[in-house]
Design an enzyme around this catalytic site. Structure first.
Site, PDB file in Angstrom:
ATOM      1  N   GLY B 148      51.682  47.969  40.908  1.00 47.13           N
ATOM      2  CA  GLY B 148      52.314  47.528  39.672  1.00 47.13           C
ATOM      3  C   GLY B 148      51.337  46.741  38.809  1.00 47.13           C
ATOM      4  O   GLY B 148      50.255  46.347  39.255  1.00 47.13           O
ATOM      5  N   CYS B 149      51.740  46.519  37.572  1.00 48.73           N
ATOM      6  CA  CYS B 149      50.835  45.859  36.627  1.00 48.73           C
ATOM      7  C   CYS B 149      50.673  44.381  36.944  1.00 48.73           C
ATOM      8  O   CYS B 149      49.548  43.882  37.054  1.00 48.73           O
ATOM      9  CB  CYS B 149      51.317  46.072  35.199  1.00 48.73           C
ATOM     10  SG  CYS B 149      53.056  45.700  34.918  1.00 48.73           S
TER      11      CYS B 149
END
Lengths: 342, 342, 342, 342
Positions: B148-149
């Protein structure tokens, strides 16, 4: 490899030139000058270039610009005209991203730019660097005057109409909208974030320097005088020009076809399908102009929409396109980056 | 040429994958699927790709994904886990940009994602695709779970500290700020322009799905349990993650040196000089993480600043970096675009 | 009617004072000074005030400020301390929106503000104008030091914890985010639209002038030394402060109840229900602080979220609130505008 | 006190009505309906109204709207026309902020709005609520059709020219720019932050519903047919309309004086001095239209610039202005808030 120098690289057109030139396969950046920032690493001022540009800014006199093949001026108006002669004498070719060589008529230039022109003889030989009009002259030019951002979008959007004379040339209207980076990287109050964000306004309605430039280009294309109302607006976005152009039809044409034919071989002009609404972000960070042609309700008024990124097709990208043409490189060399969206 | 398929290409990670893959020298895009947009030209939906991507979206069953070398899932959570087995059986390698294979513990995954996991046996073999930690495992992985970011920025910012155990692992704080594109291209009210512009807020303070992912990564790096307070915020910008990370020092180190050593050979992590403040725009549109290390007033609290572009190093760029590793390409292949700034 | 003068009204706190005072039922604006803009109509500089403010800016010496009941200084730091004595001698009361009288310890002030203090005897009698702490002292104050924007949000968010001593006072963290108007209306490059838009960054991590101010306020509230890590960030919005505050719990409390009780009688502090995420726009253009209290996963770290409009409760609105208290007006007089959202 | 009901208060015009009505000295809000949000506190949905509005949304059938003096419809198009008859029968007066009663010609309305009109007999008696044109008819109207946002700015900017017939009425051009809140609070992709921010585009060039409304108003004012090219654009700001209007001069006038005379007695129209460029933020959150008149280079084309806040003078504020007129209140009652800038 083309050896390149940049004069005045601390503005937005300067950093954009660096971004694009650093990725150009046929270029070496020899020097970038800034009197105010001399001895500072470029990447310290523009961290986006960390790892890509290892140069320092240097004083103009230390830059050995005479040894370059081409020098880009990314300076305020009035600088290139004082330095061009020396470089030309050394065999360097020049691309000026400012306005010094854009307007042929010295008196008109002096009126709009409020200073005396220092090099009218160079001006008389400079080529206006809109490749879609002047490609062959650019090829051999010693000095290229890179067009302004509004003039690029406005001329590309009106040229097919003006060249063929199918609209009224006395009542053209260019309602243009610019991102704030078009005003440059100057510490001025009106382009502060808190002034320009969440706000929209027209400016310079009484007269803007891009008006005579556009009028000159359209008049040459039409081979007769062209009258234009030009209203620029400041838009709360960083990059992008959107020109909304209005013309009264005087002769029926297949206007969509007219535009498609005119730009069929142009690598950086995209005529979109009928009923399109080009967005500025669809060309963000890319050397592209997208155009759509509308005729609302089948009436007498034609509406042309043209978008560019003011820092790329409206400045640094077009300058590199001109360089590619001047040095017989692939015209798209170093300019194949795709738009960044969203 | 690596033959690539993309499942679910209508979101922001999808269009960003297309932008990057279209410029990748070793890749052919074979198919991009979307049930809802089947038979629509990709470039009609994303005009920024006009001239670069000539494909249409196609239905998944028509995509012949089994003939690809690798398939990217740019789908909502819960899709890849239902389709992975068939592709793996056909010899296709998988990079999932969603969360299906990010968390090893099935019970934890099911709790945070609110559904039953459909492929726990695949999950158990998937490799967490953070190259700076798992490069060698990625090389041979059949399934890569792209991070994920927030987890990418947070882990890269904390790893040197956690791996060496020089800070209190029970009181880490990650105050993270995301651009709105991190919420995806979904028609939801709270990410409308008029809701998110000129506004700032925290969200998910009680618990966000990226928390267990970060905790898992840091716990593995520390080889002991790590406790983290994680507060995400929504920021009125399109792209960018800024992680502000706080750690209590428990052992003196030259922290700047620690970070520089840790990432000395990493092509996409830039440890900035002391006293730097990385800006999100300094990595905009590029596959980069920039990090700065601070110790305010020489006190006991270390402050680490880490920025990425959530759509690139936080999603599509990192996915391509993983692909490059998996297929023994140059790790930087197709990822050399410079950040776009301003 | 209270007769009011404003010194230095060309910045954002100045125009905001004018907006609010023009709608205040108990106030007459007698004069507004600006050396640089003397003889210009205020409404020519700030068209939003056309029709509401008919004054011109005037030179300070022509302003007859001595005849006012109260003078607001909306000047840069270092001005009020040179002009206060004369006004006080004339019986005028002073509210300084700059920092001249905020920090009691002259040596600390001189270190952080980089100049010698010109009026330490006035400083020693000035009252720190946070009504939620000092209401009774403000009532009789001759000089009120209006708090900074970050200090207002941070102190209001931490006071209930610090006053009751239920958290570790050696490891407080204030991760604060400000809209760009907090940097003032100065022609500086880093706050240009094209620099600050679509971008996020921390700044001043090594030390920011609001740190000693916050530390002083919390230390007085705690009646012991308080240590704070303070990291400000610049956010691409015009107005708004969001403080995300972290504290280690040392004594169990009903924290929600603690905050509700502390601010039960405060007209401008709104403690939101559990699990709320206050947005900056929910207080835009209004004199309000909204607060939410979180304890993620029931752990040891408390998270407090506090939002204000930096120009209102963080500057001009709070100044008027102080004026209302000083002159025995209704505390809410002239401050009843509702937030503007969206 | 005027007893007010609001039907459909969950959009932006609804929350803006609430903000303004809550500060109106002559109004009691009796009910606000929303089928979808029934039993939810208004302030839970719109935290900016916490402390100011204590109502819950209620189902329409529970609202007892028949007991109100006036009901505002802040609904999608097509709702008011189905509910108006019942309310009128009960003696309630109606202000519709949607388009149901804006266009007199039922066939035209049905063509542009794509549905059958349910109440043509009410439509025939409705008054178009532009006070600067229809003040006396509004006073006695049972149903007021509140104008659209583009039509308000465009008509106010063109009326003095059209009424006096000093420009060519066959070639008017309205190049209009709207903030994103003009598109409403609907979960639609194209108005997501990541789509609309840092972007500019035209839309609906082939035909927009506000075109027939503007044409109707101008035609009535001119007492002859008026032809208009109308091009709306979406601008990355929350609030604001900027109309740039082009007209070919057919008869010489003192155009500045013409506008000043026309609006001399209008409390909410501000004709700015010559050479002004009104900014949208100069009317933000206020019930104002500011207008500037230009004649670039003394040519034949007149350029009029008009700005409003689309949610105030373009919707909720104008609706309240109409209510004030209908109920013989001070026309400015509850509408004296100053613009919020920056």
């Amino acid at each position: 490899m083309i050896k390149v120098g940049i004069v005045g690289g601390t503005g937005y057109t300067g950093v954009e030139l660096l971004r694009l030139l650093a990725q150009h396969p046929n270029v070496t950046i020899a020097a970038i000058t800034s009197r105010g920032e001399a001895d500072i690493y470029v990447a310290d001022m523009f961290p986006s270039l960390r790892g890509a540009i290892s140069l320092k800014f240097c004083k103009p006199e230390a830059a050995e610009l005479e040894s370059c093949n081409v020098v880009f001026f990314a300076t305020p108006n009035g600088i290139a005209m004082t330095q061009a002669a020396r470089l030309l004498a050394a065999g360097v070719r020049i691309i000026d991203l400012a306005a010094d060589f854009r307007i042929r008529d010295v008196a008109v230039w002096e009126k709009w730019y409020g200073m005396n022109h220092q090099a009218p003889e160079i001006l008389s030989k400079a080529v206006y660097g809109l490749p879609e009009v002047n490609r062959s002259a650019i090829r051999t030019a010693r000095v290229v005057a890179n067009p302004g951002c509004f003039p690029t979008a406005t001329q590309l959007g009106l040229l097919p109409l003006v060249e063929t004379g199918c609209v009224d040339l006395d009542s053209l209207i260019a309602d243009t909208k610019s991102g704030v980076s078009g005003a440059g990287r100057k510490a001025e109050t009106h382009i502060l974030f808190s002034e320009a964000a969440d706000n929209f306004k027209a400016y310079g309605v009484a007269g803007h320097r891009h008006l005579p430039e556009i009028r000159q280009g359209l008049t040459e294309a039409a081979k007769r005088n062209v009258e234009l109302t030009f209203v620029p607006h400041l838009t709360p976005m960083i990059r992008g020009i959107h020109a909304t152009l209005y013309a009264r039809i005087t002769r029926e044409e297949d206007f969509q076809q007219l535009f498609e034919n005119r730009y069929a071989d142009e690598p950086f002009v995209d005529v979109m399908p009928p009923n399109s609404h080009p967005e500025t972000r669809s060309v963000r960070a890319a050397n592209l102009c997208r155009i759509a042609v509308h005729r609302p309700q089948g009436g007498r008024t034609l509406v042309v929409l043209a978008v560019i990124d003011n820092l790329v097709k409206g400045a640094a990208g077009q300058a590199i396109q001109n360089m590619n043409i001047m040095f017989n490189l692939e015209e798209c060399s170093g300019l194949t980056q795709l738009p960044v969206s969203p």
